[in-house]
Structures are given as C-alpha cells and as structure tokens.
Design a protein around this motif. Structure first.
Motif, mmCIF file in Angstrom:
data_model
loop_
_atom_site.group_PDB
_atom_site.id
_atom_site.type_symbol
_atom_site.label_atom_id
_atom_site.label_comp_id
_atom_site.label_asym_id
_atom_site.label_seq_id
_atom_site.Cartn_x
_atom_site.Cartn_y
_atom_site.Cartn_z
ATOM 1 N N LYS A 216 49.655 44.064 65.718
ATOM 2 C CA LYS A 216 49.158 45.070 66.664
ATOM 3 C C LYS A 216 48.180 44.436 67.656
ATOM 4 N N GLY A 217 47.315 43.527 67.143
ATOM 5 C CA GLY A 217 46.365 42.858 68.020
ATOM 6 C C GLY A 217 47.047 41.992 69.056
ATOM 7 N N SER A 218 48.117 41.300 68.643
ATOM 8 C CA SER A 218 48.868 40.463 69.583
ATOM 9 C C SER A 218 49.530 41.307 70.651
ATOM 10 N N GLU A 219 50.037 42.477 70.256
ATOM 11 C CA GLU A 219 50.674 43.379 71.218
ATOM 12 C C GLU A 219 49.673 43.881 72.250
ATOM 13 N N LEU A 220 48.402 43.945 71.868
ATOM 14 C CA LEU A 220 47.360 44.384 72.788
ATOM 15 C C LEU A 220 46.747 43.224 73.558
ATOM 16 N N GLY A 221 47.363 42.050 73.463
ATOM 17 C CA GLY A 221 46.945 40.929 74.296
ATOM 18 C C GLY A 221 46.039 39.925 73.633
ATOM 19 N N GLY A 222 45.717 40.082 72.340
ATOM 20 C CA GLY A 222 44.858 39.133 71.653
ATOM 21 C C GLY A 222 45.519 37.767 71.535
ATOM 22 N N ILE A 223 44.782 36.722 71.887
ATOM 23 C CA ILE A 223 45.315 35.361 71.849
ATOM 24 C C ILE A 223 44.425 34.505 70.958
ATOM 25 N N SER A 224 45.030 33.799 70.035
ATOM 26 C CA SER A 224 44.292 32.942 69.110
ATOM 27 C C SER A 224 43.953 31.622 69.778
ATOM 28 N N LYS A 225 42.705 31.178 69.579
ATOM 29 C CA LYS A 225 42.238 29.892 70.089
ATOM 30 C C LYS A 225 41.614 29.115 68.933
ATOM 31 N N VAL A 226 41.517 27.817 69.095
ATOM 32 C CA VAL A 226 40.873 26.972 68.089
ATOM 33 C C VAL A 226 39.658 26.304 68.722
ATOM 34 N N GLY A 227 38.501 26.512 68.090
ATOM 35 C CA GLY A 227 37.267 25.924 68.585
ATOM 36 C C GLY A 227 36.642 25.008 67.556
ATOM 37 N N GLN A 228 35.423 24.613 67.820
ATOM 38 C CA GLN A 228 34.713 23.679 66.949
ATOM 39 C C GLN A 228 34.524 24.235 65.549
ATOM 40 N N TYR A 229 34.408 25.577 65.442
ATOM 41 C CA TYR A 229 34.103 26.186 64.153
ATOM 42 C C TYR A 229 35.265 27.018 63.608
ATOM 43 N N GLY A 230 36.482 26.695 64.052
ATOM 44 C CA GLY A 230 37.650 27.377 63.523
ATOM 45 C C GLY A 230 38.347 28.237 64.559
ATOM 46 N N LYS A 231 39.263 29.064 64.094
ATOM 47 C CA LYS A 231 40.041 29.914 64.989
ATOM 48 C C LYS A 231 39.239 31.139 65.421
ATOM 49 N N PHE A 232 39.405 31.511 66.682
ATOM 50 C CA PHE A 232 38.806 32.732 67.200
ATOM 51 C C PHE A 232 39.805 33.385 68.144
ATOM 52 N N ILE A 233 39.483 34.571 68.628
ATOM 53 C CA ILE A 233 40.430 35.341 69.435
ATOM 54 C C ILE A 233 39.788 35.724 70.758
ATOM 55 N N VAL A 234 40.554 35.621 71.836
ATOM 56 C CA VAL A 234 40.126 36.142 73.130
ATOM 57 C C VAL A 234 40.985 37.353 73.459
ATOM 58 N N TRP A 235 40.374 38.289 74.200
ATOM 59 C CA TRP A 235 41.010 39.580 74.469
ATOM 60 C C TRP A 235 41.009 39.881 75.966
ATOM 61 N N PRO A 236 42.018 40.645 76.445
ATOM 62 C CA PRO A 236 41.997 41.058 77.844
ATOM 63 C C PRO A 236 40.730 41.848 78.141
ATOM 64 N N GLU A 237 40.138 41.586 79.276
ATOM 65 C CA GLU A 237 38.869 42.235 79.642
ATOM 66 C C GLU A 237 38.977 43.762 79.622
ATOM 67 N N GLU A 238 40.192 44.280 79.906
ATOM 68 C CA GLU A 238 40.382 45.734 79.966
ATOM 69 C C GLU A 238 40.087 46.431 78.645
ATOM 70 N N ILE A 239 40.189 45.691 77.541
ATOM 71 C CA ILE A 239 39.986 46.322 76.238
ATOM 72 C C ILE A 239 38.539 46.767 76.048
ATOM 73 N N ALA A 240 37.626 46.232 76.874
ATOM 74 C CA ALA A 240 36.219 46.642 76.776
ATOM 75 C C ALA A 240 36.058 48.144 76.996
ATOM 76 N N ASN A 241 36.960 48.722 77.801
ATOM 77 C CA ASN A 241 36.870 50.174 78.072
ATOM 78 C C ASN A 241 37.200 51.014 76.855
ATOM 79 N N GLU A 242 37.869 50.412 75.855
ATOM 80 C CA GLU A 242 38.288 51.159 74.673
ATOM 81 C C GLU A 242 37.304 51.041 73.503
ATOM 82 N N ILE A 243 36.434 50.033 73.553
ATOM 83 C CA ILE A 243 35.555 49.740 72.420
ATOM 84 C C ILE A 243 34.443 50.770 72.317
ATOM 85 N N LYS A 244 34.290 51.352 71.141
ATOM 86 C CA LYS A 244 33.245 52.356 70.890
ATOM 87 C C LYS A 244 32.416 51.922 69.690
ATOM 88 N N GLU A 245 31.153 52.299 69.722
ATOM 89 C CA GLU A 245 30.290 52.007 68.571
ATOM 90 C C GLU A 245 30.657 52.889 67.396
#
Length: 245
Positions: A216-245
């Motif tokens: 589901k995350g991949s379908e919403l544009g989540g992309i896996s990256k590899v950094g110094q401390y392991g794998k992390f995910i970047v997301w389309p900026e538009e998803i910020a409008n959906e995030i709620k506390e």
C-alpha cells in the motif's frame, strides 16, 4: 560557583539531578545503555509526568531498551549522528562530564565532570550558554521513533483514520520526495508521530533498524532508500496534506 566532580561524585550528583527534576530532564550521551537504577529513576519521572528528552549518538540500543523506552510516554528520543558531548540537566542544574550514561563507565572508568547550579548567578550564565547549544543539537537531530512491525490484525481492529487517504493512482514523476524529518518540518508534526501515522495506516513498518514500505505504501509513492544507518523511505510531498496527529 561550578563544582569539580570525580567519578563517584558524578554518579551521585547525576542521581540527584534526575531525582530532583520537577519539570524537565535532558540526558545527552552518545552511548545509551541504561542501568536498572537509571530505569527506576526514569520510571519515577514518568509517574511524576516530567518531560524527558534523551539525545544519543550511536544506534546500538538493545531491543530490551527500545521496548522499555517506547513505553514511556513522557520520554522523547533524538538521534544525533555526530554527538560526542555528555551532558545531563534538569531545570536548575547541569553536569558536563566525560562520563557516558553507561554502567561500565560509572563503575570502571576514571571520569571528570563539572556541576553547574543556577542558584549561583555566575553559574546561571554558563547554564544558559550551554542550553543554547543543546537546543541547536535537538533542532538538528532526528526525532527518533521505535515503532514495531505491524502484526496481523482482524480487519475490525484496524486503526481508523479521520478520512481515507486519497493519493492513489496519481502520477508522482514530478513530485518532490521528502524524508520523515522533512515532512515533520512541513507539517509541524514530530517525526515520531509521522512515523506512527505511516505505520497505523499500514504504509510502512520497521524491521530491526530498517524502515520497509508495504504494498500500500509503494502504491502511494513511497520509495525505499539506503543510507548510512540502514534503509529509510522517502514520500511524495503531497502526502503531507494527509498526515494527521
């Protein structure tokens, strides 16, 4: 005036500093390995609803420590990869020392430290100067979250959100991709809460030290990256409008 501390005095004054914290407590140490006694003191601060901020610099937390800290709702964790300072403070006292918050250091190493007490006017100036640097360290640190990989659930038990996520089937080729920390800066919501939002909506989960996208995350544009401390995910900026506390 500031007081010089030897190893045994550092341990004793640190215990007093934690015990006397009424409003806030900061623990800054590259190595975060908590003794049973420190855990007892933190349990007391949790019961007293004291805001605890822990800044560490080495991703070597044992699973038991991760499990313990994530249960304390008044504790907030920050990761600063270049951290080498060791400093402990409450609302009125501060210890700057060579000692890590690590039981071996307290029992085996020869350490030095300085106790600063704001009841002394000269010490207050030093306290405020150090406090500015601590604020800068926190501002430039990662708000760290320990969110366990989701377990299989009955659909009736799935977390409910205020409204459905509506980013499906969009073209993300022209999107700006953001890390969790960058999404935190955009939304004003802490990285820890943003990570919780992603996991609660079954968009990602944590496996050991890596963040993993779900289908589901991949379908919403989540992309896996590899950094110094392991794998992390970047997301389309538009998803910020959906995030709620």
């Amino acid at each position: 005036m500031a007081k010089y501390l030897r190893t045994s005095s550092i341990s004793a004054e640190l215990e007093n500093l934690i015990r006397d914290a009424k409003k806030e407590l900061y623990i800054i140490s590259p190595y975060l390995k908590l003794s049973d006694h420190i855990k007892e003191l933190l349990n007391d601060k949790e019961r007293e609803k004291v805001e605890v901020r822990i800044i560490f610099g080495k991703q070597e937390l044992a699973p038991a420590e991760m499990s313990y800290l994530e249960e304390l709702k008044y504790v907030r964790l920050y990761f600063s990869k270049n951290l080498h300072a060791k400093c402990y403070l409450n609302e009125s006292k501060m210890i700057i020392t060579s000692m890590n918050l690590y039981e071996f250091s307290q029992q085996n190493n020869k350490e030095m430290g300085i106790l600063i007490d704001t009841s002394n006017e000269e010490d207050k100036v030093v306290y405020l100067e150090a406090e500015k640097d601590i604020e800068s360290i926190i501002h430039n640190s990662e708000d760290f979250s320990y969110v366990k990989a989701p377990q299989k659930q009955n659909p009736k038990d799935s977390p409910k959100t205020d409204k459905p996520i509506i980013l499906n089937n969009k073209d993300y080729s022209k999107s700006n991709y953001k890390t969790t920390k960058e999404l935190s800066e955009i939304t004003g919501i802490s990285s820890k809460k943003i990570n919780s939002w992603f996991t609660n909506n079954n968009l990602m989960y944590k496996k050991e030290e890596d963040w993993i996208t779900t289908k589901k995350g991949s379908e919403l544009g989540g992309i896996s990256k590899v950094g110094q401390y392991g794998k992390f995910i970047v997301w389309p900026e538009e998803i910020a409008n959906e995030i709620k506390e």
